[in-house]
Design an enzyme around this catalytic site. Structure first.
Site, PDB file in Angstrom:
ATOM      1  N   HIS A   1      -3.656  -5.277   0.605  1.00 12.47           N
ATOM      2  CA  HIS A   1      -3.172  -5.521   1.778  1.00 12.47           C
ATOM      3  C   HIS A   1      -3.183  -7.039   1.933  1.00 12.47           C
ATOM      4  CE1 HIS A   1      -2.506  -1.863   3.982  1.00 12.47           C
ATOM      5  NE2 HIS A   1      -3.754  -1.337   3.235  1.00 12.47           N
TER       6      HIS A   1
ATOM      7  N   GLU B   1      -1.658  -9.006   3.722  1.00 15.48           N
ATOM      8  CA  GLU B   1      -1.561  -9.401   5.240  1.00 15.48           C
ATOM      9  C   GLU B   1      -2.903 -10.002   5.667  1.00 15.48           C
ATOM     10  OE1 GLU B   1      -1.156  -6.581   4.267  1.00 15.48           O
ATOM     11  OE2 GLU B   1      -1.404  -4.800   5.855  1.00 15.48           O
TER      12      GLU B   1
ATOM     13  N   CYS C   1       0.741  -1.228   0.047  1.00 12.94           N
ATOM     14  CA  CYS C   1       0.045  -0.072  -0.037  1.00 12.94           C
ATOM     15  C   CYS C   1       0.879   1.338   0.010  1.00 12.94           C
ATOM     16  CB  CYS C   1      -0.864   0.064   1.212  1.00 12.94           C
ATOM     17  SG  CYS C   1      -2.475   0.879   0.733  1.00 12.94           S
TER      18      CYS C   1
END
Ligand code: GLN
Length: 548
Positions: free
Chosen positions: A521, A523, A383
């Protein structure tokens, strides 16, 4: 009768790991073949945590449907198979918002709108509507028992047992049993007080989970049982463990899940816990170690990068290495040259630049991006990290020396990132516009978006040669397409683009062991048993760079 409800409250102090306890219980019940859901109710007044600083509240976790939620929801998704939605997290603000909107519409037909029953009814219907038809709904109440602001939630869950019957509702209370060194004893008084507090409002905990640094003896459990009016065999130690992925196993060893299913009258076989044992084995005895430098601004507070840290651990599990994180304060490396950086960070096998907001530390992150690019050290930008990789590339490779994102330089000749003035959905309808004066809450590109990958790229290889993926977003600024051609001419590869819009999602360069920035993202969707492919590939590249 479906669903059965488990309400998890916390006492004594915050940060006891209520979210982890709820997630672990979810994992254990899933391992018994039950269909489990997890929800979090937060007593604060923000409509969602999206506008809160990570310094205040830790990471903001984003769901597929674009809700900005509490970080505990990340644990829920990592520990179970539930896919969370915007109904998985309610705050007081969101509940009041709904009630006030109804009042303005005239839905209450002239009645006086009150905390009881209107707010409590709204809370109960938000729980029931969300739970639908799952087997077991685990609902965590944020905050600590005794807080003024959590009272409507506690009152609502108290009523729940009367609404649907005692065999269908279970109350679990998590407390702290501290060991006092000078006395050489574990102290039960804080637990007694906190349970008293709960009982005063009419909730009798069925199970008490005691956080402690050692096992609670039979005598201590009996004492807690006596004072708290809870059976002694329903008082459990929730002992400290080395890795969070040991929590389900530790709770199981204590017999927590057995007690839960017996109290709720659910018949299941023993849980299948082999996958959890396997994960813990891999975490405890890795074959090697890689060191990843995380260049960030919230470095003092690892809660801000919760999902990121977990995803890196998962990447390590997949590569049979321990991932050691070295947090690098971006502000401290501003202006340093490659020689100094090499001296300071010679031990780093890969750099990661995470997401973020605001100007602080930006120039330092750009320094790190340039260093990793030139020195051919694996680099992963997420990001904001990806945006700054592009800024660095534009400045130092494409000759646009004042390139920046308009987030950090209102006036720049070369805004390689800027606000998307309007956003259209796939059918061409405009769904929102944003400019500098837009509200800060809920006006970002949020949630899962489809992305097409370029064949042969790092990304394509990491995702097992898939041509299309879906990943979660949370950002305002976008790659400025006016610069696409220039940057591509200088060697920047755009290897992922939005399926329906002209939006850049992934950038890479050739002639580098692993250099990848993504606008989304990754994650948020990594799990110990299903590590995210980009983290697996990044850690693999870092591991490989050690042997060169
Ligand atoms: N601040 C950047 C933006 O809003 C990046 C956000 C992020 O990293 N999540 O676009």
């Amino acid at each position: 009768m479906k669903p059965k409800y488990i309400f998890v409250t916390g006492g004594v102090i915050s940060s006891l790991g209520k979210g982890l306890a709820a997630a672990s219980l979810g994992a254990l019940l899933e391992a018994r073949g039950l269909n489990v859901g997890l929800q979090k109710l937060d007593p604060y007044l923000n409509v969602d945590p999206g506008t809160m600083s990570p310094f205040q509240h830790g990471e903001v976790f984003v769901t597929d449907d674009g809700a900005e939620t509490d970080l505990d929801l990340g644990h829920y998704e990592r520990f179970t198979h539930t896919r969370l939605t915007r109904h998985s997290n309610y705050t007081s603000g969101k509940i009041y918002d709904k009630v006030i909107a109804k009042e303005r519409r005239g839905d209450y037909l002239g009645g006086t709108v009150q905390v009881i029953p209107h707010i409590t009814n709204e809370i109960k219907s938000s729980i029931r509507h969300w739970a639908g038809n799952i087997d077991v709904a685990i609902v965590e109440i944020g905050g600590t028992v005794g807080d003024i602001e959590s009272q409507p939630f506690l009152e609502a869950i108290r009523q729940f047992r009367y609404d649907i019957g005692p065999k269908n509702v279970l109350y679990i209370h998590l407390t702290l049993v501290p060991y006092i060194k000078t006395a050489g004893e574990l102290k039960t008084k804080p637990t007694q007080h906190s349970v008293k507090e709960l009982r005063q409002i009419g909730i009798q905990p069925d199970i008490i989970l005691c956080r402690a640094d050692r096992e609670l003896s039979k005598e201590i459990k009996d004492k807690i049982s006596l004072f708290c009016n809870t059976d002694s065999d329903a008082v459990f130690t929730a002992r400290d463990v080395d890795s969070i992925y040991e929590c389900p196993l530790a709770l199981h060893e204590e017999g927590v899940d057995d007690k839960v299913v017996s109290l709720l009258n659910i018949w299941t076989g023993a849980p299948r816990l082999e996958p959890w044992h396997e994960i813990v084995r891999k975490i405890k005895a890795p074959a090697g170690k890689v060191t990843i430098g995380v260049v960030g601004k919230y470095i003092a507070l690892t809660e801000s990068y919760k999902s990121l840290n977990e995803a890196l651990t998962h990447g390590g599990i997949a590569n049979d290495v321990e991932v050691k994180l070295e947090y690098i304060d971006a502000e401290e490396i501003e202006g340093l040259n490659d020689e100094v950086l090499l001296e300071q960070f010679g031990n780093i096998d890969g750099f990661l630049i995470p997401g973020g907001f605001g100007t602080r530390g930006v120039e330092g992150k750009i320094v790190a991006a340039g260093f990793a690019r030139r020195k051919k050290i694996p680099l992963f930008g997420i990001c904001l990290g990806m945006q700054l990789m592009v800024v660095e590339f534009a400045r130092n490779q494409a000759g646009l020396s004042d390139a920046n994102s308009s987030e950090f330089a209102a006036v720049t000749e070369n805004p390689v990132f800027g606000l998307l003035k309007e956003w259209k959905s796939a059918d061409g309808k405009q769904t929102f516009t944003q400019d500098e004066s837009s509200d800060k809450g809920g006006t970002m590109r949020l949630g899962a978006n489809p992305c097409c990958l370029t064949k042969g790229s790092f990304a394509w290889r990491a995702y097992a040669e898939k041509s299309e993926i879906s990943e979660r977003h949370r950002h305002r600024y976008e790659f400025n397409n006016d610069y696409r051609e220039t940057l591509e001419e200088h060697g920047l590869k755009i290897t992922g683009t939005h399926r329906h819009h002209d939006l850049v999602e992934i950038i890479e360069i050739d002639d580098h062991p692993w250099y990848l920035g993504c606008q989304f993202h990754p994650e948020f969707t990594s799990k110990p048993m299903r590590p995210h492919p980009l983290f697996v590939a990044f850690i693999a590249a870092a591991k490989k760079s050690q042997s060169l």
